[in-house]
Every structure is written in C-alpha cells, then in structure tokens.
Design an enzyme around this catalytic site. Structure first.
Site: not given
Length: 299
Positions: A103, A154, A204
């Site tokens: 990610n 994240n 995020d």
C-alpha cells in the site's frame, strides 16, 4: 488566514488514486491509481495526466536520485523508467502471502524507501486483518521488515528534525509516532498521537508542513485535517467535494499548494452522480503554509 480554495485539476476517475508526489524537475505531480494499475503524471497546463500502465496494483511512487522513479507494485519494489515505460523488479516481499499487496510508501530523509503491505480488499476497507507488514528498501537494495500484524499500512512521514517517524495503520483509527534513528533507519517506542473522531472516519495518506504539523487525508471523511503532533490537537479541517479522500502532498513552484488524491471504488451510480469528481485529483490553495520537498530514493 487567507481564503482556502479547493479545485479539481485532473478529472480522470481513478479507482483508488494514491501517493501524490511533486516532481520538481518535471514541474509535475506524480500519483498512482492502485486498481487502475497505472502510474500517472499531471502537469499544470497539460489538462490531462499522462499514464503508464503496469501489470499489478501499483500503490506508491517515489523519486529516484539516479533519475526516473521507484514504485511499489503488487508485493514488489520496482524501478520505473518513464520514457521507455519500462518496469524492472528490484525485490519482492510477503512471498508466503499471495493475497497481499503493497500500500502506501515514502522515502525517508536518508533516501530509504519505506512501504507497507496489506491483504487485498474484499470491499473498500474490508479485508483479512493483520496480514500486512512495514518494510524498508535500503539504497543497497536490501530489505528490512520492521513489524507485522498490520491491517492497512498507510500514511507515513518524518518530523523536521528527523527524530520522529509518523505512521498510520488505517483500521487502528490512529496516527502513531515512533522514535527514529536517521543513521540506521531503525524505529521504536510506538505511541498514538491522535485518534480520529467518528466523522473524520479512516486515516489514510499523510504529509508534513514546514511548521512541523501533519496533514492527514480522511478516507470516507471527505477532508484533510491538520494535526499538531506535539499536543495531539486538530488545528484545521479542509473539506473536499468527494468522500473518499486518500492522500495529500505539497507541491507547486514553492510547495504552497496541496494536492489531494481520491478514490471512486465501491461507489454506486447514485453516489457517483452526487460526487462526479470522485477519483479526481484536487488542488488546495490559500492554506498559508508550505510543504517539504520529497526525498529521492538513494539506490
């Protein structure tokens, strides 16, 4: 406070737009579309973003000191030559977890590429938990794993004095800090510095400004928030016309503009008709603060 203005600058609808990085040399914004499997570059005045297709979900992009870029692709760290549209694998992680992918990722002040993994999502923010880990790719192309049991690895950034590493594991709804050793790249003494409130939803991507304050994009919260990592207080909220804000960075000629990526995945027709700019790239001006230029990967 000057008046804050939000505008959509690139309306190519990303499935999951992520990892905005300002490329000063090109005068352009880099970002990825994870599910669209492309690395994009948007320059003011171009109108549209150029895009390079890749063969797996691509979750972050970073500058490289020797030129061009490095990316996280599936479970690989890889090099991207832009003009040739050529991707070469550097190394792979999580080989025992075929359902995993990288990610978010970012380069530290010493030129190391930090990036974490997660399980593939069944639906947005719904996935098998505790499958991810946080890694660092060093300039000699070796990889170190810091810890595992991560849900959705994240946002990440470093304090201005380089002594603190900030990190988000999204489903903890927390922004965390670690002590950071710039010489070795080691991290320790994890603690939470901010817990998100219900309406802020899921933390995020993240970036830091020149005053040492953190900006966090709130997925499903339709906003970016500014936090003071010393006091744990929220200082400012900027709302956007889309719910799924995913990440943010500073850019532009003097790093006074903020760029925010967004997603459209998981939105039905009615939702998309209410938010036609979902998946677009937004520019925020008038924040009255500047950002820190990105560090290039040293390898």
């Amino acid at each position: 406070m000057s008046s804050v203005r939000v505008e959509c600058v690139a309306e190519d609808r990303c499935g999951i737009g992520e990892s905005p990085v300002w490329d000063e040399k090109e005068g352009a914004l880099l970002y990825v579309d994870i599910t669209g499997r492309k690395v994009c570059r948007w320059s003011p005045g171009a109108g549209r973003a150029q895009a390079i297709p890749v063969d797996a979900p691509v979750s972050s992009v970073a500058l490289r000191k020797s030129g061009d870029y490095v990316i996280t692709l599936g479970t690989r760290f890889a090099a991207l030559k832009w003009k040739e549209e050529l991707v070469t694998t550097i190394t792979e992680v999580d080989k025992d977890k075929p359902n995993n992918r990288f990610n978010d990722g970012k380069v530290d002040p010493a030129g190391r590429y930090f990036a974490g993994t997660m399980a593939e999502e069944i639906r947005p923010a719904v996935l098998e938990r505790h499958q991810g880990s946080l890694y660092t790719l060093f300039s000699d192309l070796s990889v170190v794993k810091h810890f595992d049991q991560v849900d959705i690895s994240n946002g990440l950034d470093w304090s201005l004095d380089h002594k603190t590493f900030f990190y988000i594991d999204s489903l903890s709804y927390s922004v965390d800090a670690f002590d950071y050793d710039l010489q070795t790249g080691k991290i320790g003494n994890r603690r939470s510095i901010y817990k998100l409130e219900k309406e802020e939803s899921i933390p995020d991507g993240m970036c830091i400004d020149t005053e040492g304050k953190l900006w966090v994009a709130c997925y499903d919260g339709g906003r970016v928030i500014r936090l003071d990592p010393e006091t744990g207080k929220r200082l400012q909220t900027v709302k956007l016309p889309v719910d799924k804000t995913t990440s943010c960075c500073f850019g532009g000629r003097d790093y006074s503009e903020m760029y925010v990526t967004s997603a459209s995945n998981g939105m039905d027709k009615a939702w998309l008709s209410r938010q036609p700019q979902a998946g677009g790239i937004f520019k925020i001006t008038g924040l009255g603060v500047k950002g820190v230029p990105p560090y290039p990967f040293a390898g």
